[in-house]
Motif scaffolding. Sequence first.
Motif, PDB file in Angstrom:
ATOM      1  N   PHE A   1       3.724   0.257   9.336  1.00  0.00           N
ATOM      2  CA  PHE A   1       4.625   0.526   8.217  1.00  0.00           C
ATOM      3  C   PHE A   1       4.190  -0.327   7.037  1.00  0.00           C
ATOM      4  CE2 PHE A   1       8.281  -0.883   5.671  1.00  0.00           C
ATOM      5  CZ  PHE A   1       8.630   0.346   5.126  1.00  0.00           C
ATOM      6  N   VAL A   2       4.134   0.288   5.857  1.00  0.00           N
ATOM      7  CA  VAL A   2       3.690  -0.430   4.650  1.00  0.00           C
ATOM      8  C   VAL A   2       4.640  -0.098   3.505  1.00  0.00           C
ATOM      9  CG1 VAL A   2       1.807  -0.835   3.038  1.00  0.00           C
ATOM     10  CG2 VAL A   2       1.299  -0.257   5.431  1.00  0.00           C
ATOM     11  N   ARG A   3       5.291  -1.120   2.992  1.00  0.00           N
ATOM     12  CA  ARG A   3       6.198  -0.943   1.858  1.00  0.00           C
ATOM     13  C   ARG A   3       5.401  -0.935   0.551  1.00  0.00           C
ATOM     14  NH1 ARG A   3      10.966  -4.734   2.647  1.00  0.00           N
ATOM     15  NH2 ARG A   3      11.686  -3.025   3.969  1.00  0.00           N
ATOM     16  N   ASP A   4       5.888  -0.202  -0.407  1.00  0.00           N
ATOM     17  CA  ASP A   4       5.235  -0.171  -1.720  1.00  0.00           C
ATOM     18  C   ASP A   4       5.746  -1.362  -2.523  1.00  0.00           C
ATOM     19  OD1 ASP A   4       3.962   0.401  -4.056  1.00  0.00           O
ATOM     20  OD2 ASP A   4       4.693   2.459  -4.228  1.00  0.00           O
ATOM     21  N   SER A   5       5.103  -2.499  -2.327  1.00  0.00           N
ATOM     22  CA  SER A   5       5.514  -3.743  -2.986  1.00  0.00           C
ATOM     23  C   SER A   5       4.280  -4.453  -3.523  1.00  0.00           C
ATOM     24  CB  SER A   5       6.230  -4.662  -1.985  1.00  0.00           C
ATOM     25  OG  SER A   5       5.341  -5.074  -0.950  1.00  0.00           O
ATOM     26  N   ILE A   6       4.506  -5.367  -4.439  1.00  0.00           N
ATOM     27  CA  ILE A   6       3.396  -6.160  -4.985  1.00  0.00           C
ATOM     28  C   ILE A   6       2.688  -6.896  -3.859  1.00  0.00           C
ATOM     29  CG2 ILE A   6       2.808  -8.121  -6.467  1.00  0.00           C
ATOM     30  CD1 ILE A   6       5.131  -7.268  -8.301  1.00  0.00           C
TER      31      ILE A   6
ATOM     32  N   PHE B   1      -1.907  -7.637  -0.185  1.00  0.00           N
ATOM     33  CA  PHE B   1      -2.288  -7.761   1.220  1.00  0.00           C
ATOM     34  C   PHE B   1      -3.444  -6.820   1.544  1.00  0.00           C
ATOM     35  CE2 PHE B   1      -2.076  -6.663   5.695  1.00  0.00           C
ATOM     36  CZ  PHE B   1      -1.789  -7.863   6.314  1.00  0.00           C
ATOM     37  N   PHE B   2      -3.349  -5.573   1.082  1.00  0.00           N
ATOM     38  CA  PHE B   2      -4.394  -4.601   1.368  1.00  0.00           C
ATOM     39  C   PHE B   2      -5.687  -4.921   0.643  1.00  0.00           C
ATOM     40  CE2 PHE B   2      -1.454  -2.131   3.727  1.00  0.00           C
ATOM     41  CZ  PHE B   2      -2.208  -1.228   4.471  1.00  0.00           C
TER      42      PHE B   2
END
Length: 324
Positions: free
Chosen positions: A156-161, A166-167
């Motif tokens: 799961f990956v949130r759309d956050s700064i 991180f990516f």
Amino acid sequence: MKYLYVLVNSTTGFYIEQTYVSMLSLRHVTPDAFISLLVDDKTANIQDNKFLELIKSLVDEYKVISLPSNMPAIAKSRFIKTSMREYISGDFLFIDSDTIWASPVDEKDFTFDIMGVLDGNDTLQNNPAFDYVQSVFKKTNYFPKSEYYFNSGVLFVRDSIFSHKFFEKWHKYWKESSKKECYVDQPSLNKLIEEELDSQRCLLPGSYNAQITFSLDYFFNAKIIHYFTYSIEYGETFKQPYVLKNKEFWQNISDKGINENLQKIINNPIAAFSKGCKIIAQEEESFKHTHLYGFVKDLYIKKLYGQKSRFDFFEKLIRLFQNR
């Protein structure tokens, strides 16, 4: 939330067929799922592949990523995977292609920016694939200190700064390890989690990635069953109990297309065992809760890590009888 797949075709596998079946099962449990797909340009340009066309009919968002033609397929796959945050807007759940959906997600489970399930559905010390994982550590020169070692098959990956940064780092770390032609992405992922995150906050319930090659602990209440593509390599010499782990099953799908048997599996993936094997699997699950199983497992772990155990005595007896 989007449901994201990455597809890179290979002449040695059934990745297109598996992606289609996984998406089809997702549509079965969550008909209104928003499905996104990232695909490399070589795969996107394959002509007259009925499964690729079927996949396009299922997805809501389709993006083609241009990559060097001489890059190995496994490297292309991991290149896209470790940079997928760059191409997709919004929160998403990434899912490997060698999966099948058994039940819908509960979005209340997604409480942190980056979340996944432990590799092997257990701590690193108890990981059934510990020897293989150790060999990968040696290749990448990364030796984790944490017992939480995450599988990258469902994330799961949130759309956050934070997630975007991180990516960026994950992709950078992966490119460094890939220079050694070690294209696996989990060491670089876990190195970064260990450096920057509280591992406990990253944990999703094991049902989101029931890795049945290693454990049946989460199989019977699984949301996503992860049967692992590489297991299919054994299909020619050993018939696996779980149908989707067999090479001949995927060869039949590839040759003949969707059939009634596949639809039954999508309707009830928990029951997708070869004839006579379902009871064995259930008995194995019950056996794991017995004192005998605990005793044998304890002996095995001691032997695995070079400690003295009663296995030493048993092995001497076996060698004695073999030499007679």
